[in-house]
Design a protein around this motif. Structure first.
Motif, mmCIF file in Angstrom:
data_model
loop_
_atom_site.group_PDB
_atom_site.id
_atom_site.type_symbol
_atom_site.label_atom_id
_atom_site.label_comp_id
_atom_site.label_asym_id
_atom_site.label_seq_id
_atom_site.Cartn_x
_atom_site.Cartn_y
_atom_site.Cartn_z
ATOM 1 N N UNK A 60 0.781 -1.233 0.000
ATOM 2 C CA UNK A 60 0.000 0.000 0.000
ATOM 3 C C UNK A 60 0.810 1.278 0.000
ATOM 4 N N UNK A 61 0.117 2.434 -0.078
ATOM 5 C CA UNK A 61 0.799 3.724 -0.187
ATOM 6 C C UNK A 61 1.452 4.191 1.105
ATOM 7 N N UNK A 113 4.382 6.546 -3.783
ATOM 8 C CA UNK A 113 3.828 6.547 -5.136
ATOM 9 C C UNK A 113 4.147 7.857 -5.861
ATOM 10 N N UNK A 114 4.169 8.955 -5.127
ATOM 11 C CA UNK A 114 4.466 10.238 -5.754
ATOM 12 C C UNK A 114 5.856 10.287 -6.340
ATOM 13 N N UNK A 115 6.840 9.747 -5.608
ATOM 14 C CA UNK A 115 8.210 9.734 -6.109
ATOM 15 C C UNK A 115 8.331 8.817 -7.313
ATOM 16 N N UNK A 116 7.652 7.665 -7.284
ATOM 17 C CA UNK A 116 7.699 6.764 -8.432
ATOM 18 C C UNK A 116 7.106 7.437 -9.665
ATOM 19 N N UNK A 117 5.968 8.098 -9.501
ATOM 20 C CA UNK A 117 5.355 8.774 -10.649
ATOM 21 C C UNK A 117 6.250 9.894 -11.177
ATOM 22 N N UNK A 118 6.838 10.692 -10.287
ATOM 23 C CA UNK A 118 7.692 11.783 -10.750
ATOM 24 C C UNK A 118 8.959 11.253 -11.420
ATOM 25 N N UNK A 119 9.459 10.100 -10.968
ATOM 26 C CA UNK A 119 10.620 9.478 -11.617
ATOM 27 C C UNK A 119 10.273 9.071 -13.035
ATOM 28 N N UNK A 120 9.113 8.433 -13.207
ATOM 29 C CA UNK A 120 8.666 8.050 -14.545
ATOM 30 C C UNK A 120 8.462 9.290 -15.419
ATOM 31 N N UNK A 121 7.846 10.319 -14.866
ATOM 32 C CA UNK A 121 7.570 11.527 -15.647
ATOM 33 C C UNK A 121 8.872 12.189 -16.089
ATOM 34 N N UNK A 125 8.868 -4.274 -10.214
ATOM 35 C CA UNK A 125 8.431 -4.126 -8.840
ATOM 36 C C UNK A 125 6.941 -4.318 -8.670
ATOM 37 N N UNK A 126 6.435 -3.839 -7.545
ATOM 38 C CA UNK A 126 5.047 -4.067 -7.172
ATOM 39 C C UNK A 126 4.061 -3.111 -7.819
ATOM 40 N N UNK A 127 4.503 -1.908 -8.214
ATOM 41 C CA UNK A 127 3.540 -0.835 -8.449
ATOM 42 C C UNK A 127 3.682 -0.132 -9.794
ATOM 43 N N UNK A 167 -4.209 5.816 -8.549
ATOM 44 C CA UNK A 167 -4.990 6.241 -7.393
ATOM 45 C C UNK A 167 -5.589 7.607 -7.718
ATOM 46 N N UNK A 168 -6.468 8.133 -6.860
ATOM 47 C CA UNK A 168 -6.982 9.488 -7.118
ATOM 48 C C UNK A 168 -5.885 10.544 -7.200
ATOM 49 N N UNK A 169 -4.743 10.287 -6.561
ATOM 50 C CA UNK A 169 -3.650 11.272 -6.557
ATOM 51 C C UNK A 169 -2.581 10.989 -7.604
ATOM 52 N N UNK A 170 -2.429 9.727 -8.022
ATOM 53 C CA UNK A 170 -1.298 9.364 -8.868
ATOM 54 C C UNK A 170 -1.733 8.435 -10.002
ATOM 55 N N UNK A 171 -1.119 8.637 -11.166
ATOM 56 C CA UNK A 171 -1.359 7.763 -12.319
ATOM 57 C C UNK A 171 -0.010 7.272 -12.830
ATOM 58 N N UNK A 172 0.525 6.282 -12.151
ATOM 59 C CA UNK A 172 1.829 5.735 -12.529
ATOM 60 C C UNK A 172 1.731 5.012 -13.867
ATOM 61 N N UNK A 173 0.651 4.250 -14.059
ATOM 62 C CA UNK A 173 0.472 3.487 -15.295
ATOM 63 C C UNK A 173 0.434 4.389 -16.521
#
Length: 291
Positions: free
Chosen positions: A70-71, A76-84, A131-133, A138-144
């Motif tokens: 879980x979050x 999750x925010x750091x993972x999304x910003x890394x991808x971005x 990895x796992x995620x 989520x409402x805050x993050x769109x990693x996919x």
């Protein structure tokens, strides 16, 4: 998503087969003369192992659950910003989570800790995440939404529990009761954050045993690859050459219009045959589909 700096993510829980998938991709990158920037999902944990143990105890005292799914335990925010950042500029940072003493000794650290952050290598062709995620939304993050090729590797649930039970009792010294407690404690996060990812993947590799796993908590060993089939489901991908795959993968068959089933021992070969053309498309600046 990026035509210039593509991202490939393999998502699945520990022991699900992500290592086999990663080995297949490393071979593919070599064949395509591509240089990957590799990041590990566990490096986005919020806590070291001792800190996580303390957080679990505190949550239990408060009548709550916390898990690595879980979050609360993952950024999750750091993972999304890394991808971005990588998709925009081909740059970013990474670190390693040191699972074992063998991994930790070269860094003069203890297992369950993180290495210092460092810049990703310059001039890479693709970001590869395991990895796992990798497919979390989520409402805050769109990693996919930042991933160009999303691959799910997931066993059926009973097999996943068997793998966890055998690994945690044999390799980590936990009791069966402690493992069962961990499964129960993690279930809410698993349902909320892990399972939904496999409806967003471009490809799922789901391992299904052909031996009895009806009581996973009584199992003494993990069914082997040869005691399994792998169900491979495609979503939104065009020009999958099913006749070619059937001819190359002896014992395989089509079970649905978007699904092929292969013997478990053929998993590595199946991954290479399926994903090499897709990786090549991405490296040529072509999108494999429109999500």
């Amino acid at each position: 998503m990026s035509r210039t700096h593509p991202i490939i993510a393999v998502t699945g829980s520990s022991g699900a087969g992500t290592t086999t998938t990663s080995q297949a991709f490393r071979k593919i990158f070599q064949q395509l003369d591509a240089v990957p920037a590799i990041i590990e999902g566990d490096s986005f944990h919020r806590y070291t192992r001792p800190e996580m143990d303390a957080a679990i105890r505190k949550a239990r005292e408060q009548g709550r659950h916390i898990s690595y799914f879980g979050p609360e335990a993952n950024d999750f925010g750091l993972l999304e910003s890394t991808f971005r950042q990588y998709s925009e500029s081909g740059s970013g940072e990474r670190r390693k989570y040191l699972h074992t003493y063998d991994e930790a000794v070269p860094y003069n650290q203890l297992p369950g800790t993180f290495t210092p952050r460092e810049a990703l290598p310059a001039g890479t062709d693709v970001l590869f995440y395991e990895g796992l995620h990798g497919g979390v939304v989520t409402p805050e993050h769109d990693i996919a939404g930042h991933v160009d090729l999303l691959v799910g590797v997931v066993p059926i649930v009973n097999l996943e529990w068997i793998q966890k039970l055998v690994r945690d009792t044999n390799d980590r010294g936990h009791s069966r009761e402690a493992v069962m407690d961990s499964v129960v404690r993690s279930m809410d996060d698993y349902i909320r954050y892990i399972t939904p990812q496999f409806s967003r993947t471009h490809i799922n590799f789901q391992r299904v045993p052909t031996v009895d796993t009806s009581n996973p908590f009584s199992a003494k060993s993990i069914p082997s690859q040869d005691e399994s089939f792998t169900v491979i489901r495609f979503r939104g991908l065009k020009k999958i050459d099913f006749p070619y795959l059937l001819s190359m993968l002896q014992g395989s068959f089509i079970s649905a219009s978007n699904t092929i089933v292969v013997p478990g021992g053929k998993l590595g070969l199946a991954m290479e045959l399926i994903m090499a053309p897709l990786a090549e498309q991405l490296l040529q600046g072509k999108q494999i589909n429109k999500r």
